[in-house]
Each structure stands twice: as structure tokens, then as C-alpha cells.
Design a protein around this motif. Structure first.
Motif, PDB file in Angstrom:
ATOM      1  N   PHE A 270      27.270   1.763 101.496  1.00 12.66           N
ATOM      2  CA  PHE A 270      26.797   0.520 100.896  1.00 12.66           C
ATOM      3  C   PHE A 270      26.554  -0.474 102.027  1.00 12.66           C
ATOM      4  CE2 PHE A 270      28.501   2.705  97.268  1.00 12.66           C
ATOM      5  CZ  PHE A 270      27.658   2.325  96.241  1.00 12.66           C
TER       6      PHE A 270
ATOM      7  N   VAL B 161      30.665   9.543  87.666  1.00 15.43           N
ATOM      8  CA  VAL B 161      29.661  10.548  87.312  1.00 15.43           C
ATOM      9  C   VAL B 161      30.113  11.911  87.836  1.00 15.43           C
ATOM     10  CG1 VAL B 161      27.244  11.257  87.375  1.00 15.43           C
ATOM     11  CG2 VAL B 161      27.814   8.826  87.338  1.00 15.43           C
TER      12      VAL B 161
ATOM     13  N   GLU C 183      27.921  -6.684  95.961  1.00 13.73           N
ATOM     14  CA  GLU C 183      27.501  -5.288  95.868  1.00 13.73           C
ATOM     15  C   GLU C 183      28.177  -4.529  94.725  1.00 13.73           C
ATOM     16  OE1 GLU C 183      25.781  -2.625  99.483  1.00 13.73           O
ATOM     17  OE2 GLU C 183      27.711  -3.568  99.727  1.00 13.73           O
ATOM     18  N   ASN C 184      29.251  -5.083  94.185  1.00 11.29           N
ATOM     19  CA  ASN C 184      29.902  -4.396  93.074  1.00 11.29           C
ATOM     20  C   ASN C 184      29.538  -4.999  91.722  1.00 11.29           C
ATOM     21  OD1 ASN C 184      31.010  -2.701  94.912  1.00 11.29           O
ATOM     22  ND2 ASN C 184      33.046  -3.634  94.896  1.00 11.29           N
ATOM     23  N   LEU C 185      28.480  -5.812  91.698  1.00 10.37           N
ATOM     24  CA  LEU C 185      27.987  -6.335  90.425  1.00 10.37           C
ATOM     25  C   LEU C 185      27.411  -5.182  89.614  1.00 10.37           C
ATOM     26  CD1 LEU C 185      26.123  -9.471  91.801  1.00 10.37           C
ATOM     27  CD2 LEU C 185      28.005  -9.556  90.159  1.00 10.37           C
ATOM     28  N   ASN C 186      27.393  -5.347  88.294  1.00  7.29           N
ATOM     29  CA  ASN C 186      26.737  -4.343  87.459  1.00  7.29           C
ATOM     30  C   ASN C 186      25.239  -4.406  87.713  1.00  7.29           C
ATOM     31  OD1 ASN C 186      29.042  -3.361  86.250  1.00  7.29           O
ATOM     32  ND2 ASN C 186      28.963  -4.830  84.555  1.00  7.29           N
TER      33      ASN C 186
ATOM     34  N   MET D 268      30.734  11.326  95.452  1.00  7.94           N
ATOM     35  CA  MET D 268      29.311  11.418  95.741  1.00  7.94           C
ATOM     36  C   MET D 268      28.488  10.244  95.229  1.00  7.94           C
ATOM     37  SD  MET D 268      27.025  14.646  94.822  1.00  7.94           S
ATOM     38  CE  MET D 268      26.255  13.820  93.465  1.00  7.94           C
ATOM     39  N   CYS D 269      28.935   9.608  94.140  1.00  8.37           N
ATOM     40  CA  CYS D 269      28.028   8.629  93.524  1.00  8.37           C
ATOM     41  C   CYS D 269      28.448   7.181  93.733  1.00  8.37           C
ATOM     42  CB  CYS D 269      27.838   8.928  92.042  1.00  8.37           C
ATOM     43  SG  CYS D 269      29.153   8.347  90.968  1.00  8.37           S
TER      44      CYS D 269
ATOM     45  N   ASP E 111      27.395 -14.892  85.178  1.00  2.58           N
ATOM     46  CA  ASP E 111      28.824 -14.999  84.870  1.00  2.58           C
ATOM     47  C   ASP E 111      29.407 -13.700  84.306  1.00  2.58           C
ATOM     48  OD1 ASP E 111      28.751 -17.545  85.766  1.00  2.58           O
ATOM     49  OD2 ASP E 111      28.634 -18.490  83.785  1.00  2.58           O
ATOM     50  N   ASP E 112      28.553 -12.887  83.696  1.00  2.24           N
ATOM     51  CA  ASP E 112      29.054 -11.633  83.131  1.00  2.24           C
ATOM     52  C   ASP E 112      29.086 -10.500  84.143  1.00  2.24           C
ATOM     53  OD1 ASP E 112      29.313 -12.850  80.661  1.00  2.24           O
ATOM     54  OD2 ASP E 112      27.228 -12.427  80.125  1.00  2.24           O
ATOM     55  N   GLY E 113      28.717 -10.822  85.368  1.00  6.46           N
ATOM     56  CA  GLY E 113      28.798  -9.798  86.407  1.00  6.46           C
ATOM     57  C   GLY E 113      27.573  -8.908  86.541  1.00  6.46           C
ATOM     58  N   TRP E 114      26.429  -9.374  86.051  1.00  3.27           N
ATOM     59  CA  TRP E 114      25.196  -8.589  86.184  1.00  3.27           C
ATOM     60  C   TRP E 114      24.277  -9.188  87.252  1.00  3.27           C
ATOM     61  CZ3 TRP E 114      24.144  -4.021  83.723  1.00  3.27           C
ATOM     62  CH2 TRP E 114      25.034  -3.660  82.705  1.00  3.27           C
TER      63      TRP E 114
ATOM     64  N   MET F 231      24.789   0.909  75.595  1.00  5.07           N
ATOM     65  CA  MET F 231      24.301   2.281  75.504  1.00  5.07           C
ATOM     66  C   MET F 231      25.370   3.211  74.934  1.00  5.07           C
ATOM     67  SD  MET F 231      21.921   2.545  78.915  1.00  5.07           S
ATOM     68  CE  MET F 231      20.782   3.813  78.393  1.00  5.07           C
TER      69      MET F 231
ATOM     70  N   VAL G 131      24.078  -2.681  90.427  1.00  7.17           N
ATOM     71  CA  VAL G 131      23.952  -2.171  91.797  1.00  7.17           C
ATOM     72  C   VAL G 131      24.410  -0.709  91.795  1.00  7.17           C
ATOM     73  CG1 VAL G 131      24.582  -2.454  94.221  1.00  7.17           C
ATOM     74  CG2 VAL G 131      24.485  -4.457  92.713  1.00  7.17           C
ATOM     75  N   PHE G 132      23.553   0.158  92.302  1.00  9.68           N
ATOM     76  CA  PHE G 132      23.859   1.584  92.325  1.00  9.68           C
ATOM     77  C   PHE G 132      23.628   2.149  93.715  1.00  9.68           C
ATOM     78  CE2 PHE G 132      22.025   0.395  88.276  1.00  9.68           C
ATOM     79  CZ  PHE G 132      22.939   0.892  87.353  1.00  9.68           C
ATOM     80  N   SER G 133      24.359   3.188  94.046  1.00 10.99           N
ATOM     81  CA  SER G 133      23.938   3.979  95.195  1.00 10.99           C
ATOM     82  C   SER G 133      22.756   4.826  94.713  1.00 10.99           C
ATOM     83  CB  SER G 133      25.071   4.902  95.656  1.00 10.99           C
ATOM     84  OG  SER G 133      25.244   5.961  94.731  1.00 10.99           O
TER      85      SER G 133
ATOM     86  N   GLU H 156      36.753  -7.910  88.356  1.00 10.05           N
ATOM     87  CA  GLU H 156      35.594  -7.069  88.672  1.00 10.05           C
ATOM     88  C   GLU H 156      35.677  -5.744  87.913  1.00 10.05           C
ATOM     89  OE1 GLU H 156      34.047  -6.455  92.937  1.00 10.05           O
ATOM     90  OE2 GLU H 156      34.959  -4.530  92.396  1.00 10.05           O
TER      91      GLU H 156
ATOM     92  N   ARG I 128      33.413   2.402  92.115  1.00 10.97           N
ATOM     93  CA  ARG I 128      33.973   1.528  93.144  1.00 10.97           C
ATOM     94  C   ARG I 128      34.689   0.302  92.572  1.00 10.97           C
ATOM     95  NH1 ARG I 128      28.562   1.123  92.963  1.00 10.97           N
ATOM     96  NH2 ARG I 128      27.620  -0.900  93.345  1.00 10.97           N
TER      97      ARG I 128
ATOM     98  N   ILE J 151      21.612   5.639  81.653  1.00  8.39           N
ATOM     99  CA  ILE J 151      21.180   5.026  82.921  1.00  8.39           C
ATOM    100  C   ILE J 151      20.622   3.658  82.561  1.00  8.39           C
ATOM    101  CG2 ILE J 151      18.815   5.969  82.925  1.00  8.39           C
ATOM    102  CD1 ILE J 151      19.327   6.453  86.022  1.00  8.39           C
ATOM    103  N   MET J 152      20.836   2.701  83.422  1.00 10.95           N
ATOM    104  CA  MET J 152      20.447   1.333  83.107  1.00 10.95           C
ATOM    105  C   MET J 152      18.955   1.235  82.811  1.00 10.95           C
ATOM    106  SD  MET J 152      21.226  -2.029  85.329  1.00 10.95           S
ATOM    107  CE  MET J 152      20.362  -3.533  84.956  1.00 10.95           C
TER     108      MET J 152
ATOM    109  N   ALA K  23      29.749  -1.920  81.866  1.00  9.77           N
ATOM    110  CA  ALA K  23      28.365  -1.705  82.308  1.00  9.77           C
ATOM    111  C   ALA K  23      27.501  -0.978  81.282  1.00  9.77           C
ATOM    112  CB  ALA K  23      28.358  -0.957  83.640  1.00  9.77           C
ATOM    113  N   TYR K  24      28.074  -0.047  80.562  1.00  8.22           N
ATOM    114  CA  TYR K  24      27.251   0.745  79.641  1.00  8.22           C
ATOM    115  C   TYR K  24      27.613   0.498  78.184  1.00  8.22           C
ATOM    116  CZ  TYR K  24      25.512   3.003  83.775  1.00  8.22           C
ATOM    117  OH  TYR K  24      24.905   3.223  84.984  1.00  8.22           O
TER     118      TYR K  24
ATOM    119  N   GLN L  38      34.648  -6.155  84.336  1.00  6.65           N
ATOM    120  CA  GLN L  38      33.199  -6.280  84.190  1.00  6.65           C
ATOM    121  C   GLN L  38      32.498  -4.940  84.385  1.00  6.65           C
ATOM    122  OE1 GLN L  38      32.256  -9.376  86.987  1.00  6.65           O
ATOM    123  NE2 GLN L  38      32.242 -10.947  85.404  1.00  6.65           N
ATOM    124  N   ARG L  39      32.940  -4.217  85.381  1.00 11.87           N
ATOM    125  CA  ARG L  39      32.287  -2.937  85.667  1.00 11.87           C
ATOM    126  C   ARG L  39      32.491  -1.923  84.536  1.00 11.87           C
ATOM    127  NH1 ARG L  39      29.832  -1.992  90.222  1.00 11.87           N
ATOM    128  NH2 ARG L  39      30.132   0.259  90.109  1.00 11.87           N
TER     129      ARG L  39
ATOM    130  N   GLU M 158      24.020   7.813  92.907  1.00  9.69           N
ATOM    131  CA  GLU M 158      24.400   7.662  91.497  1.00  9.69           C
ATOM    132  C   GLU M 158      23.156   7.610  90.619  1.00  9.69           C
ATOM    133  OE1 GLU M 158      26.704   4.180  90.342  1.00  9.69           O
ATOM    134  OE2 GLU M 158      26.432   4.665  88.220  1.00  9.69           O
TER     135      GLU M 158
END
Lengths: 483, 284
Positions: A252, B216, A258-261, B221-222, A359-362, B263, A263-265, B252, B226, A288-289, B259-260, B255-256, A268
Motif C-alpha cells: 500500500f 477474501v 488508505e483504510n477507508l472503505n 494476498m488481498c 464521516d461514514d468512512g467511505w 450487498m 480502497v482496495f489492493s 476503523e 487490514r 464487489i463495490m 463495507a458490504y 466502519q470496514r 483484492e
């Protein structure tokens, strides 16, 4: 001498141009996951094959990491012996349909092609793909001869390009081979990383099936280092072990947000779409988003793959953000070109400083800084230098970080006596792949860091040779063994 | 294929499953998890290993039906198979003889703290266990927890059994009655782990929490998993799942984990519709 007095040259055949690759038009393909290039027809392949002048000392062979006899297979295509051409390829390359698609030929075999000096090089990659596809599509795949059993057992860790190569090579020499794969599907980066539109999964499966049909045993969902250790494998009676676990630990940026919702590698993002089939959600369970405005950080092939995947998943705008210029991008020219054609935007000489969220972390935006190029750095590329005070924001809901992968620590950490360098890559001898642990070889991305499919295969080929020599007792030396 | 050899309902929507996976059974240690994939179109989900029987070659998982995958898993019968069970993953819980430890399980987390409590006992510790749930019928593996603990304390949010209140109330009681607590292990919902950490910080008791983040592949790997621990980004799957609870950024993490959300709801609706259609078809 003037033109008038020049003796008339003998009548020359008109020069045949390099045959273009028919492709799905960009405006269509950006909405689907089907493969972009259609492949040559037999007639076009024959025309292209006749462009090869059959050099006595072919430079293309030296340019190929697995030393395919390129003039020989091309000659067979010119003679319309397509299946024979495929078999010729397979003498040196177990995965020609894959390499024909994803190898950077422009930097390897084609860059040194003599035809390319005064014109365009022979389209070696496209011909390789054609021959392999022909053989597969016509069900002409023949199994090579397998040497009598040596009674030796080999374990291959990782079913990616390096592992499959070693398995294919060693089984033909009479050794019993078992591949252990951590994921539930074989193929490694070929299935989790490279998208369908660049490398159809059916082709990977066919190549894996071929290796399996040679008698290689494949065990999926087995994480060596966790489910079993390397020492467990020796205890189970394996005589030699090849480690090809790949570069599976995403880097990263280390910037705020970088850990906000959102953000992806790239790993992933691509794994969700490719391996887990998230593009079929909710038929496939993995989500997937649903991104609208996507920024991809990086300029390599993986960045292009992630950007083009985001587009196909329905993003309205996808921007590649890269801190150097177009010229320094490590991605294949063809991939950059394809991405541009599909409407991906490129923001070069730009690097993010932070990712901004609500504020919601996005994710809502990314703050960037403009860069300029300075003197060449250690990699030979001009060094990007930030220009202070040029901060600006890019609105986005998704950031895909594609700046490379480190070495996955699971296996090295669980293997006493296996030396790694300071980046965590396994230390292995250049020409043999021998590691610091007797009986253990390594190759591919876990040794050299994230590179290409063909380099991994080249390393596999070399290791297979060394392993064969070791297993037959021809060369059991182990120079760099740890105490 | 991984065969189910036992599958029981422990509490409403909470199930106890035994799965044939001899290598994992042999090598697993307390604190480790597996990735489970039910079938061809399923996602991979992380589940903590609650125990193992090396002779039978089975591992035990205790899970709650919260999403489509766990609901689907809940319908599987003994003899059915799972497509994949991968593990044991994650670092084992760091164990030694600390002296006196407190193992705290909240809700479904009780199934996950059980192997830790067992391993703590085995390592020679004096083990206090605290188990909490919303209400009496959601308390699980109480007998096993009692067997492995020197003392077991139970709380329910609604007071229907044991102490009326949160697990932290019982933890405070232990401190107040003068017990010297050398280490706390806590597994459960994020608010519960956060509350435990806030309490133990006051008394400077080292506290390990086991985090359940979105994953995942589960092998590093993904990077989906984190978390920020002590200001640094860590991967739960390879650096954890246990972390120093006083350093974890729980905001954090919360919140994470969302994320889904949307969905996930869609996936459940889609699945339920499909189930209804199947039922109708079987009736007609």
C-alpha cells in the motif's frame, strides 16, 4: 551515382506487412469480459508465418526465457502443419496458449527479430497463440512420451506459471509430481490476477488439465507453511520440493486514508472479480463495490487490468494515476493502448498524498501532487520529483492500489533453514533455483519479486533441470546450504 | 471435499459443526481459523476453529447464521460436503503461563474463546472465564467453559441468567474483589471487545483481542482484512487475528466491517427468493 545510372534491381516480391490482430471494438468490449483479440485465422497465420526468414542463428530464441525453437514452429505454421507447430512449442513451453497472450514479446523475442530491423518484427506471440489455440480447439492435443518411473517424488508448492512448468517438465522425466495450491483453483496469478478479457479462464483450465493429464497430482486448498510445512513434505517422502508461491502480499502507499472503505489492493479487486466471479453477483456470492469514479494507482499491467475491470463492472470514469510519465510505465504498450482505446484516463506525473473520506468512512476524493521528472534513478528511469504547492483533488469513490506486491511470508516463516533477503524474497541460486535448504528449490515471483509469467516459467524450467540432475544423482551438490 | 460429521443447533441461529479435515485437525492451534467455501459460486468466509479431534480427523466450528453463506451452511446435513476448508490460518494465540488470565467470550465469540481458555489452562494458568450474551437462550458452550475454567462467570444483557449487565461488569467485579489479573483474552462483537479494552486499560492489564475482519483469500494476498494497530496497518489474516486490544483502532474496524452491508442484504434476499421458488416447485 544518380538514380538514372543505377543498375536495375532484380524484381522483388512486395513486402508482406505484419498482419494485424483482429479485435473486439473498444466501444463494445468495454461493457463485456470477453477476450479482446480474436486471434489469427489459419490463412492470416500462414501469411504472417511466411514473413519469418528462418535465420540460421535465430536471435529470437535467445530472447525467449524458455528458449522456444521459434523458427521451427513458425515454419510448421507456414507449411500449414498447425498441430505439429503446437507440439514443437510444447517441447519447450508447457503453456503456449497462455504465453502467446500475456508474454511481453515486444521486449523479448520480437525486439531482436531480424525482420524487425527494417520493418516490423514477425508477430511471434500471435503465431504462438494461434498454434496452441488450433491444437486445443481441434482436440488434437497429444500427450508426450513419459519416461519410465524414477521412483522419485517431487512436491511443487504453488500452481502458478512457475509451478506448472516444473511439474510438466519433471513428470515427463519420470518423476512423480504433486502440486499443492493454497487457493481452491489452480493457475495462480493466471486465475486470480489476469482478467478474462486478457486471458480466458477456460484456456488456463485447459493448460492445467494438460499438466494433470500427464499424471501430475494436484491438491488444492493446501497452504504449505500452515496446512503442512516443507519439513512435513520431506517427512511424507518427497525427495525434492519446488517453492513457487508467488508475490502475494500487496503493497500500500502508506498515506492517510488508505483504510477507508472503497480502497482496495489490485489483488483484492481482481481476485473478487476473477477468481470469485463477483461480476456475476448475486449469482456468485462474493460482492464487489459498485464503483462510479475509480482511481487506479500505478502504471503496470496489473494497474491496466484493474482499471479495465472497473470499467467493465460499470464505473463511469476510470483514471490511472501514475507518478512518472507514459514512457516509464512498466505495462505492456499493447495494454496501455487497449486501456486508452476503452476510455481510461491517464493522469501522469501525479501522485496521491492522501485519500479523503466522509464521516461514514467511505472514500470521496484523493488529494494529489503534481510531479516532474529528474535524473535517472537506480532503475534507469527518470526519477519523479514532487512539485511543492501543486496539490489538487480528484473526486472518486474507489481507489485501487496497484503499486506492486511483496513476498508472502507464510512459507518462509514456517521453514527453518530457508534464507530470505531483506524484502522477504527467498534467496535462490540464479541458474539452478537452489535455496539455502537442501532439497528445496524456488523460482518465480517469490524469488525475483513481481515480474512476468514467462520469467516465472523460465525459472521453473531451470529449476526442473537442476532438480532432475539432483534426483538422478547426477549433481547432488548443495553449495549454499545453511548449517 | 470436506464431509460434515455432525451439525447441531446450539442456540437460535447458532450452530456447532464438525468437519472432516485431518491435516487441519492435526496442525491447528488455539486462535487459528479456516476459510470455508461451500460450493462453486460461494464466497470464502473466515471461521475460527473452536476445537479439533485429531483421532477422528475433524475440526469444530461454531458459527452464527448472519449472512447468506452462513444461512446456507446452516441447512447442510450430516454427510453433506463443503467444497473447501483451508487452514489452519493466522498466527496461533500467544500462550504461556502468565499467572492468572481472564478469557472473555461475548455471544458467538464464546465458541472462539473456548480453545483459548483450554490452551491457557493447559499452559498452567489460573483461568477465569466470563461469558456473556444478550439473553439466556443465546449462551453457548457453558459446560465446556466451566470445565476448563477455575471459575466461570456469566452475564446476560437482559438479566435472564447470571449477572444482569455486560461482561465488563463481571470483569470489574474480579478486579474489585482483589484478583491480580495478568492477562485478558477477549473475543466477541466489536463493541464488547472495545468495552473490555477500555476497562483493562484502566488497570493496565495486557489484553489480546481476536479480530474478525472481511477476508477474501485469508493468506495475505488481498489485504481486505487490514486494520490499524498502534498506528500501523496490519493484515488480520497473517499478522493476526490476535492483536493488542489497547492498540486496535476499533472505529476503523467497525466502519470496514460495514463495507458490504447493502450487498450482503441483497445476497440474503436473492437467496431467500430462490429458496421460496425451490419450495414452491417441490410442493407443486
Amino acid at each position: 551515382m544518380s538514380e538514372a545510372t543505377k543498375p536495375k534491381p532484380p524484381p522483388k516480391k512486395p513486402k508482406v506487412p505484419r498482419q494485424p490482430m483482429p479485435e473486439q471494438p473498444p466501444e463494445e468490449r468495454r461493457y463485456n469480459f470477453q477476450e479482446v483479440p480474436y486471434g489469427y485465422s489459419p490463412d492470416v497465420a500462414v501469411v504472417e508465418a511466411t514473413r519469418c526468414i528462418q535465420c540460421k542463428k535465430p536471435k529470437c530464441v535467445d530472447g525467449c526465457p524458455v528458449e522456444i525453437d521459434i523458427p521451427a514452429f513458425i515454419k510448421l505454421i507456414a507449411e500449414r502443419e498447425f498441430a505439429a507447430a503446437a507440439r514443437k512449442l510444447k517441447e519447450d513451453n508447457a503453456l503456449p496458449a497462455i504465453c502467446g497472450r500475456v508474454c511481453p514479446q515486444e521486449d523479448q523475442c520480437e525486439i531482436v527479430c531480424v525482420t524487425g530491423i527494417k520493418g516490423e518484427p514477425v508477430a511471434i506471440g500471435r503465431l504462438e497463440r494461434f498454434a496452441a489455440d488450433w491444437e486445443r480447439e481441434h482436440n488434437l492435443i497429444e500427450l508426450p512420451e513419459i519416461a519410465p518411473s524414477t521412483g522419485k517424488r517431487v512436491a511443487v508448492v504453488g500452481a502458478g506459471p512457475a509451478g506448472l512448468t516444473v511439474a510438466g517438465d519433471l513428470i515427463k522425466l519420470g518423476h512423480a509430481v504433486t502440486i499443492f495450491e493454497a487457493l481452491h483453483k489452480t493457475g495462480g496469478v493466471l486465475v486470480y490476477g489476469i482478467p478474462e478479457f486478457r486471458l480466458p479462464k477456460a484456456i488456463v483450465q485447459a493448460e492445467v488439465d494438460y499438466v494433470a493429464s500427464l499424471g501430475v497430482e494436484i491438491i488444492t486448498s493446501a497452504v504449505i507453511g500452515r496446512t503442512m510445512t516443507v519439513d512435513d513434505l520431506f517427512a511424507d517422502g518427497y525427495d525434492a520440493i519446488f517453492v513457487a508461491t508467488g508475490a502475494g502480499l500487496p503493497y500500500f502507499m502508506g498515506i492517510p486514508g488508505e483504510n477507508l472503505n472503497g480502497v482496495f489492493s489490485a489483488n483484492e479487486y481482481l481476485t473478487r472479480s476473477n477468481l470469485m466471479r463477483a461480476f456475476e453477483f448475486p449469482k456468485a456470492d462474493t460482492p464487489i463495490m459498485r464503483s462510479k469514479l475509480v482511481c487506479v494507482l500505478g502504471g503496470g499491467n496489473v494497474a491496466m487490468d484493474a482499471a479495465r475491470t472497473a470499467l467493465r463492472l460499470g464505473a463511469e470514469k476510470v483514471t490511472i494515476v501514475y507518478r512518472r510519465s507514459h514512457k516509464e510505465m512498466p505495462a505492456r504498450i499493447e495494454e496501455i493502448h487497449h486501456a486508452e482505446e476503452e476510455g481510461i484516463e491517464f493522469k501522469i506525473l501525479t501522485n496521491p498524498t492522501k485519500i479523503i473520506g466522509n464521516d461514514d468512512g467511505w472514500v470521496t476524493a484523493m488529494e494529489c501532487l503534481r510531479y516532474e521528472l529528474g535524473e535517472p534513478d537506480a532503475s534507469g528511469r527518470r526519477k519523479p520529483i514532487p512539485i511543492p504547492g501543486t496539490e489538487f483533488e480528484i473526486e472518486c469513490d474507489t481507489v485501487i492500489v496497484s503499486i506492486g506486491n511483496g513476498a508472502n511470508p507464510l512459507l518462509p516463516q514456517a521453514t527453518p533453514g530457508l534464507k530470505t533477503n531483506r524484502w522477504g524474497n527467498i534467496t535462490a541460486e540464479n541458474d539452478s533455483g537452489k535455496t539455502s535448504k537442501k532439497g528445496v528449490w524456488a523460482g518465480g515471483d517469490i524469488v525475483i519479486g513481481a515480474a512476468t509469467v514467462i520469467l516465472a516459467m523460465g525459472a521453473g524450467r531451470q529449476a526442473a533441470r537442476s532438480m532432475h540432475a539432483y534426483l538422478t544423482g547426477e549433481d547432488t551438490s548443495w553449495p549454499s546450504q545453511e548449517a | 471435499m470436506y464431509k460434515i460429521t455432525s451439525h447441531n443447533l446450539l442456540a437460535p441461529a447458532v450452530r456447532d459443526i464438525l468437519i472432516e479435515a485431518p491435516l487441519i485437525a492435526r496442525n491447528r492451534k488455539a486462535g487459528q481459523f479456516v476459510m470455508v467455501r461451500i460450493g462453486e459460486f460461494s464466497e470464502r468466509i473466515p471461521l475460527t476453529i473452536a476445537g479439533a479431534d485429531t483421532e477422528a480427523g475433524t475440526i469444530r466450528l461454531i458459527y452464527q447464521e448472519v449472512g447468506k453463506t452462513t444461512m446456507e451452511m446452516g441447512q447442510l446435513k450430516v454427510g453433506d460436503t463443503l467444497a473447501d476448508v483451508v487452514g489452519p490460518l493466522g498466527k496461533p494465540t500467544h500462550l504461556e503461563n502468565f499467572g492468572t488470565v481472564v478469557c472473555i467470550g461475548g455471544g458467538i465469540g464464546t465458541g472462539e474463546i473456548l480453545p483459548v481458555a483450554e490452551a491457557c489452562k493447559e499452559a498452567g494458568n489460573r483461568v477465569f472465564s466470563i461469558v456473556g450474551a444478550r439473553t439466556k437462550e443465546l449462551l453457548i458452550v457453558i459446560d465446556e467453559m466451566r470445565k476448563t475454567s477455575d471459575e466461570l462467570l456469566i452475564s446476560t444483557d437482559d438479566g435472564s441468567f447470571g449477572f444482569h449487565g455486560l461482561v465488563t461488569g463481571l470483569l470489574e467485579q474480579l478486579v474489585e474483589r482483589g484478583e491480580k489479573l495478568d492477562r485478558v483474552f477477549a473475543v466477541g462483537p466489536v463493541p464488547m471487545m472495545r468495552a473490555v479494552c477500555n476497562a483493562t486499560r484502566k488497570y493496565a492489564i495486557p489484553t489480546e483481542v481476536s479480530l474478525n475482519s472481511i477476508m477474501v483469500d485469508g493468506t495475505g494476498m488481498c489485504g481486505a482484512c487490514r486494520v490499524t494497530v498502534g498506528g500501523k496497518t496490519r493484515f488480520v489474516c497473517v499478522d493476526g487475528p490476535d492483536f493488542d486490544g489497547h492498540e486496535v483502532d476499533f472505529d476503523e474496524l467497525t466502519q470496514r466491517l460495514k463495507a458490504y452491508h447493502t450487498m450482503e442484504k441483497e445476497a440474503i434476499e436473492h437467496w431467500k427468493e430462490h429458496q421460496c421458488r425451490l419450495e414452491e416447485a417441490s410442493r407443486s
